[in-house]
Design a protein around this motif. Sequence first.
Motif, PDB file in Angstrom:
ATOM      1  N   PHE A  14       0.818  -1.210   0.000  1.00  0.00           N
ATOM      2  CA  PHE A  14       0.000   0.000   0.000  1.00  0.00           C
ATOM      3  C   PHE A  14       0.851   1.259   0.000  1.00  0.00           C
ATOM      4  CE2 PHE A  14      -3.482  -2.757   1.702  1.00  0.00           C
ATOM      5  CZ  PHE A  14      -4.349  -2.550   0.643  1.00  0.00           C
ATOM      6  N   VAL A  15       1.937   1.264   0.740  1.00  0.00           N
ATOM      7  CA  VAL A  15       2.826   2.430   0.779  1.00  0.00           C
ATOM      8  C   VAL A  15       3.473   2.651  -0.584  1.00  0.00           C
ATOM      9  CG1 VAL A  15       4.979   3.318   1.773  1.00  0.00           C
ATOM     10  CG2 VAL A  15       3.239   2.302   3.257  1.00  0.00           C
ATOM     11  N   VAL A  16       3.954   1.595  -1.207  1.00  0.00           N
ATOM     12  CA  VAL A  16       4.564   1.703  -2.538  1.00  0.00           C
ATOM     13  C   VAL A  16       3.532   2.164  -3.556  1.00  0.00           C
ATOM     14  CG1 VAL A  16       5.599   0.362  -4.414  1.00  0.00           C
ATOM     15  CG2 VAL A  16       6.419   0.068  -2.077  1.00  0.00           C
ATOM     16  N   ALA A  17       2.336   1.615  -3.502  1.00  0.00           N
ATOM     17  CA  ALA A  17       1.275   2.024  -4.437  1.00  0.00           C
ATOM     18  C   ALA A  17       0.936   3.496  -4.257  1.00  0.00           C
ATOM     19  CB  ALA A  17       0.031   1.163  -4.225  1.00  0.00           C
ATOM     20  N   TYR A  18       0.922   3.971  -3.038  1.00  0.00           N
ATOM     21  CA  TYR A  18       0.621   5.378  -2.790  1.00  0.00           C
ATOM     22  C   TYR A  18       1.679   6.283  -3.410  1.00  0.00           C
ATOM     23  CZ  TYR A  18      -0.058   9.812  -0.444  1.00  0.00           C
ATOM     24  OH  TYR A  18      -0.232  11.149  -0.200  1.00  0.00           O
ATOM     25  N   PHE A  19       2.950   5.981  -3.165  1.00  0.00           N
ATOM     26  CA  PHE A  19       4.022   6.864  -3.634  1.00  0.00           C
ATOM     27  C   PHE A  19       4.296   6.747  -5.134  1.00  0.00           C
ATOM     28  CE2 PHE A  19       5.128   7.165   0.883  1.00  0.00           C
ATOM     29  CZ  PHE A  19       5.248   8.545   0.970  1.00  0.00           C
ATOM     30  N   PHE A  20       3.989   5.619  -5.752  1.00  0.00           N
ATOM     31  CA  PHE A  20       4.277   5.465  -7.176  1.00  0.00           C
ATOM     32  C   PHE A  20       3.056   5.609  -8.070  1.00  0.00           C
ATOM     33  CE2 PHE A  20       8.080   3.346  -5.487  1.00  0.00           C
ATOM     34  CZ  PHE A  20       9.035   4.041  -6.203  1.00  0.00           C
ATOM     35  N   MET A  21       1.834   5.536  -7.526  1.00  0.00           N
ATOM     36  CA  MET A  21       0.648   5.613  -8.376  1.00  0.00           C
ATOM     37  C   MET A  21      -0.317   6.714  -7.946  1.00  0.00           C
ATOM     38  SD  MET A  21       0.155   1.495  -9.002  1.00  0.00           S
ATOM     39  CE  MET A  21      -1.539   1.563  -8.715  1.00  0.00           C
ATOM     40  N   ILE A  22      -0.708   6.751  -6.713  1.00  0.00           N
ATOM     41  CA  ILE A  22      -1.750   7.667  -6.258  1.00  0.00           C
ATOM     42  C   ILE A  22      -1.223   9.099  -6.138  1.00  0.00           C
ATOM     43  CG2 ILE A  22      -3.338   8.189  -4.377  1.00  0.00           C
ATOM     44  CD1 ILE A  22      -3.382   5.122  -3.847  1.00  0.00           C
ATOM     45  N   ARG A  23      -0.098   9.283  -5.476  1.00  0.00           N
ATOM     46  CA  ARG A  23       0.450  10.628  -5.255  1.00  0.00           C
ATOM     47  C   ARG A  23       0.803  11.346  -6.559  1.00  0.00           C
ATOM     48  NH1 ARG A  23       5.775  12.383  -2.605  1.00  0.00           N
ATOM     49  NH2 ARG A  23       5.259  14.441  -1.812  1.00  0.00           N
ATOM     50  N   PRO A  24       1.485  10.701  -7.527  1.00  0.00           N
ATOM     51  CA  PRO A  24       1.764  11.384  -8.798  1.00  0.00           C
ATOM     52  C   PRO A  24       0.494  11.754  -9.564  1.00  0.00           C
ATOM     53  CG  PRO A  24       3.201   9.494  -8.566  1.00  0.00           C
ATOM     54  CD  PRO A  24       2.195   9.424  -7.459  1.00  0.00           C
ATOM     55  N   GLN A  25      -0.525  10.907  -9.498  1.00  0.00           N
ATOM     56  CA  GLN A  25      -1.780  11.203 -10.188  1.00  0.00           C
ATOM     57  C   GLN A  25      -2.460  12.423  -9.556  1.00  0.00           C
ATOM     58  OE1 GLN A  25      -3.038   9.990 -12.923  1.00  0.00           O
ATOM     59  NE2 GLN A  25      -4.909  11.178 -12.808  1.00  0.00           N
ATOM     60  N   MET A  26      -2.424  12.535  -8.250  1.00  0.00           N
ATOM     61  CA  MET A  26      -3.023  13.694  -7.581  1.00  0.00           C
ATOM     62  C   MET A  26      -2.267  14.965  -7.942  1.00  0.00           C
ATOM     63  SD  MET A  26      -4.039  11.969  -3.865  1.00  0.00           S
ATOM     64  CE  MET A  26      -3.264  13.250  -2.990  1.00  0.00           C
ATOM     65  N   LYS A  27      -0.932  14.889  -8.022  1.00  0.00           N
ATOM     66  CA  LYS A  27      -0.122  16.046  -8.397  1.00  0.00           C
ATOM     67  C   LYS A  27      -0.426  16.464  -9.840  1.00  0.00           C
ATOM     68  CE  LYS A  27       4.659  17.675  -8.595  1.00  0.00           C
ATOM     69  NZ  LYS A  27       4.481  18.410  -9.817  1.00  0.00           N
ATOM     70  N   ARG A  28      -0.558  15.492 -10.744  1.00  0.00           N
ATOM     71  CA  ARG A  28      -0.873  15.779 -12.138  1.00  0.00           C
ATOM     72  C   ARG A  28      -2.242  16.460 -12.259  1.00  0.00           C
ATOM     73  NH1 ARG A  28      -0.851  10.739 -14.256  1.00  0.00           N
ATOM     74  NH2 ARG A  28       1.372  10.679 -13.841  1.00  0.00           N
ATOM     75  N   GLN A  29      -3.229  15.986 -11.515  1.00  0.00           N
ATOM     76  CA  GLN A  29      -4.553  16.598 -11.539  1.00  0.00           C
ATOM     77  C   GLN A  29      -4.514  18.023 -11.022  1.00  0.00           C
ATOM     78  OE1 GLN A  29      -6.908  13.865  -9.245  1.00  0.00           O
ATOM     79  NE2 GLN A  29      -7.480  12.651 -11.031  1.00  0.00           N
ATOM     80  N   LYS A  30      -3.741  18.265  -9.967  1.00  0.00           N
ATOM     81  CA  LYS A  30      -3.615  19.614  -9.411  1.00  0.00           C
ATOM     82  C   LYS A  30      -2.945  20.548 -10.415  1.00  0.00           C
ATOM     83  CE  LYS A  30      -0.749  21.418  -6.076  1.00  0.00           C
ATOM     84  NZ  LYS A  30       0.029  21.321  -4.843  1.00  0.00           N
ATOM     85  N   ASP A  31      -1.889  20.073 -11.080  1.00  0.00           N
ATOM     86  CA  ASP A  31      -1.203  20.877 -12.091  1.00  0.00           C
ATOM     87  C   ASP A  31      -2.115  21.192 -13.271  1.00  0.00           C
ATOM     88  OD1 ASP A  31       1.053  20.839 -10.541  1.00  0.00           O
ATOM     89  OD2 ASP A  31       2.091  19.297 -11.731  1.00  0.00           O
ATOM     90  N   GLU A  32      -2.906  20.201 -13.709  1.00  0.00           N
ATOM     91  CA  GLU A  32      -3.804  20.420 -14.838  1.00  0.00           C
ATOM     92  C   GLU A  32      -4.910  21.419 -14.474  1.00  0.00           C
ATOM     93  OE1 GLU A  32      -6.281  17.967 -18.214  1.00  0.00           O
ATOM     94  OE2 GLU A  32      -4.997  16.902 -16.830  1.00  0.00           O
TER      95      GLU A  32
END
Length: 96
Positions: A14-32
């Motif tokens: 779960f920790v790896v999934a958060y840092f490699f999948m969920i967190r980058p997607q949230m950052k990309r959405q915020k930037d967009e």
Amino acid sequence: MEQLGQFFPLLLIFVVAYFFMIRPQMKRQKDEKKFLADIKKGDKVITKSGLHGKIVDLNDKDNSCVIETMAGKLKFDRSAISMEGSKKLSPTPTKK
């Protein structure tokens, strides 16, 4: 203590999934979201379908924009504008 050892691999997944999948997607959405809020008249953009044009009008009521192309003017929803394509079209100046 033994039960903690059994859940450690699952917790690690779960920790790896958060840092490699969920967190980058949230950052990309915020930037967009920030990119779409910052567009202005005269900006050259590319839509997600590949249409190139220049912003002629922005409407905050229905969150749309009018894009002028070689064929004429077309009305699009702001969410149809591609952030990656538009940034490649007009790159930001580099600092020297």
